[in-house]
Scaffold this motif. Sequence first.
Motif, PDB file in Angstrom:
ATOM      1  N   LYS A  35       0.847  -1.198   0.000  1.00 27.86           N
ATOM      2  CA  LYS A  35       0.000   0.000   0.000  1.00 27.86           C
ATOM      3  C   LYS A  35       0.875   1.238   0.000  1.00 27.86           C
ATOM      4  N   PRO A  36       0.477   2.256  -0.729  1.00 30.06           N
ATOM      5  CA  PRO A  36       1.211   3.527  -0.650  1.00 30.06           C
ATOM      6  C   PRO A  36       1.069   4.123   0.749  1.00 30.06           C
ATOM      7  N   VAL A  37       2.075   4.908   1.132  1.00 31.99           N
ATOM      8  CA  VAL A  37       2.082   5.536   2.455  1.00 31.99           C
ATOM      9  C   VAL A  37       2.272   7.041   2.310  1.00 31.99           C
ATOM     10  N   PHE A  38       1.447   7.772   3.020  1.00 35.22           N
ATOM     11  CA  PHE A  38       1.543   9.218   3.173  1.00 35.22           C
ATOM     12  C   PHE A  38       2.169   9.414   4.546  1.00 35.22           C
ATOM     13  N   SER A  70      -3.338  18.575  -4.980  1.00 36.03           N
ATOM     14  CA  SER A  70      -2.885  17.551  -4.032  1.00 36.03           C
ATOM     15  C   SER A  70      -3.629  16.244  -4.253  1.00 36.03           C
ATOM     16  N   ILE A  71      -4.925  16.335  -4.506  1.00 35.92           N
ATOM     17  CA  ILE A  71      -5.715  15.125  -4.765  1.00 35.92           C
ATOM     18  C   ILE A  71      -5.181  14.416  -6.000  1.00 35.92           C
ATOM     19  N   LYS A  72      -4.840  15.189  -7.020  1.00 36.72           N
ATOM     20  CA  LYS A  72      -4.270  14.594  -8.238  1.00 36.72           C
ATOM     21  C   LYS A  72      -2.948  13.885  -7.918  1.00 36.72           C
ATOM     22  N   MET A  73      -2.125  14.517  -7.081  1.00 34.29           N
ATOM     23  CA  MET A  73      -0.847  13.913  -6.682  1.00 34.29           C
ATOM     24  C   MET A  73      -1.090  12.587  -5.955  1.00 34.29           C
ATOM     25  N   LEU A  74      -2.093  12.553  -5.087  1.00 31.19           N
ATOM     26  CA  LEU A  74      -2.408  11.320  -4.348  1.00 31.19           C
ATOM     27  C   LEU A  74      -3.006  10.260  -5.267  1.00 31.19           C
ATOM     28  N   GLU A  75      -3.786  10.672  -6.246  1.00 31.34           N
ATOM     29  CA  GLU A  75      -4.316   9.716  -7.236  1.00 31.34           C
ATOM     30  C   GLU A  75      -3.170   9.078  -8.014  1.00 31.34           C
ATOM     31  N   GLU A  76      -2.162   9.880  -8.370  1.00 33.75           N
ATOM     32  CA  GLU A  76      -0.992   9.358  -9.072  1.00 33.75           C
ATOM     33  C   GLU A  76      -0.225   8.373  -8.178  1.00 33.75           C
ATOM     34  N   LEU A  77      -0.153   8.665  -6.891  1.00 39.82           N
ATOM     35  CA  LEU A  77       0.518   7.763  -5.962  1.00 39.82           C
ATOM     36  C   LEU A  77      -0.177   6.399  -5.937  1.00 39.82           C
ATOM     37  N   VAL A  78      -1.484   6.399  -5.950  1.00 36.73           N
ATOM     38  CA  VAL A  78      -2.253   5.140  -5.934  1.00 36.73           C
ATOM     39  C   VAL A  78      -1.979   4.342  -7.205  1.00 36.73           C
ATOM     40  N   LYS A  79      -1.823   5.014  -8.337  1.00 37.26           N
ATOM     41  CA  LYS A  79      -1.604   4.335  -9.627  1.00 37.26           C
ATOM     42  C   LYS A  79      -0.219   3.715  -9.735  1.00 37.26           C
ATOM     43  N   GLN A  80       0.756   4.221  -8.983  1.00 38.59           N
ATOM     44  CA  GLN A  80       2.151   3.756  -9.116  1.00 38.59           C
ATOM     45  C   GLN A  80       2.332   2.363  -8.574  1.00 38.59           C
ATOM     46  N   ILE A  96       5.181   7.624  -0.395  1.00 38.85           N
ATOM     47  CA  ILE A  96       5.915   6.373  -0.599  1.00 38.85           C
ATOM     48  C   ILE A  96       5.015   5.410  -1.364  1.00 38.85           C
ATOM     49  N   ASP A  97       5.517   4.875  -2.465  1.00 43.09           N
ATOM     50  CA  ASP A  97       4.676   4.000  -3.291  1.00 43.09           C
ATOM     51  C   ASP A  97       4.490   2.626  -2.642  1.00 43.09           C
ATOM     52  N   LYS A  98       3.685   1.803  -3.256  1.00 45.57           N
ATOM     53  CA  LYS A  98       3.346   0.496  -2.676  1.00 45.57           C
ATOM     54  C   LYS A  98       4.546  -0.443  -2.586  1.00 45.57           C
ATOM     55  N   ASN A  99       5.639  -0.104  -3.286  1.00 39.09           N
ATOM     56  CA  ASN A  99       6.861  -0.904  -3.215  1.00 39.09           C
ATOM     57  C   ASN A  99       7.839  -0.372  -2.164  1.00 39.09           C
ATOM     58  N   GLY A 100       7.410   0.647  -1.411  1.00 40.02           N
ATOM     59  CA  GLY A 100       8.249   1.198  -0.353  1.00 40.02           C
ATOM     60  C   GLY A 100       9.272   2.205  -0.819  1.00 40.02           C
ATOM     61  N   GLN A 101       9.082   2.779  -2.017  1.00 39.28           N
ATOM     62  CA  GLN A 101      10.016   3.748  -2.572  1.00 39.28           C
ATOM     63  C   GLN A 101       9.458   5.167  -2.434  1.00 39.28           C
ATOM     64  N   GLN A 109     -10.876  10.450   1.817  1.00 35.56           N
ATOM     65  CA  GLN A 109     -11.081  10.160   0.398  1.00 35.56           C
ATOM     66  C   GLN A 109     -10.297   8.921  -0.050  1.00 35.56           C
ATOM     67  N   PHE A 110      -9.106   8.714   0.525  1.00 34.80           N
ATOM     68  CA  PHE A 110      -8.227   7.629   0.087  1.00 34.80           C
ATOM     69  C   PHE A 110      -8.040   6.555   1.158  1.00 34.80           C
ATOM     70  N   LYS A 111      -8.970   6.452   2.101  1.00 39.29           N
ATOM     71  CA  LYS A 111      -8.766   5.579   3.264  1.00 39.29           C
ATOM     72  C   LYS A 111      -8.572   4.108   2.911  1.00 39.29           C
ATOM     73  N   GLU A 112      -9.102   3.665   1.810  1.00 41.92           N
ATOM     74  CA  GLU A 112      -8.930   2.260   1.411  1.00 41.92           C
ATOM     75  C   GLU A 112      -7.687   2.062   0.549  1.00 41.92           C
ATOM     76  N   GLN A 113      -7.081   3.166   0.084  1.00 46.18           N
ATOM     77  CA  GLN A 113      -5.997   3.051  -0.887  1.00 46.18           C
ATOM     78  C   GLN A 113      -4.622   3.466  -0.366  1.00 46.18           C
TER      79      GLN A 113
END
Length: 171
Positions: A61-64, A161-171, A140-145, A88-92
């Motif tokens: 999972k990505p981490v903020f 910021s929402i767009k930035m977080l959406e991009e994080l989820v896609k990575q 931090i992306d789902k691979n820990g990077q 908004q992103f609680k599941e992601q």
Amino acid sequence: MFFPKFIQFVFLLSLIFWQCSGPKETVKVPEKPADPNDRIARLNMTDLDGKPVKLSDFAGKPVFLNFWATWCGPCVGEMQSIEKASQQFKEQIVFLAVSNEPVPTIQSYLKKNKFSFQFGKLEGSYLNVFVVALPTTLLIDKNGQVVKEEEGYRNWASPGSIKMLEELVKQ
């Protein structure tokens, strides 16, 4: 009457100059490593019950990751927008805010302010993980990077910021 007031004035003036003198001890700010992932390798945190927390606990999972403090106006100022984004992103995305302040200080702040995301304690100095400005947020992306670092206040509920977080989820 003039003399006692003059003494008070001189005393206050000397206190001001004494307090405004240069730093007594300087701290050398370490240079950030070229690879931001070297920073998170040095990260040592616990939850508010004292149990160790590692970023690997959130693998897949990505981490903020937000570095903040209760005494930091911009940090406190952005907390409501972090709450909105976390809803908004609680599941992601895992949202985690860490401070190096004593746990009772963090808990006191949380009693007055209700948030649904996780809080933790950074063990050691912010400088240990090359955080030189508060607030600082690592995405931090789902691979820990580490894929993004934001220093200073940000409205995390804004469209950019929402767009930035959406991009994080896609990575």
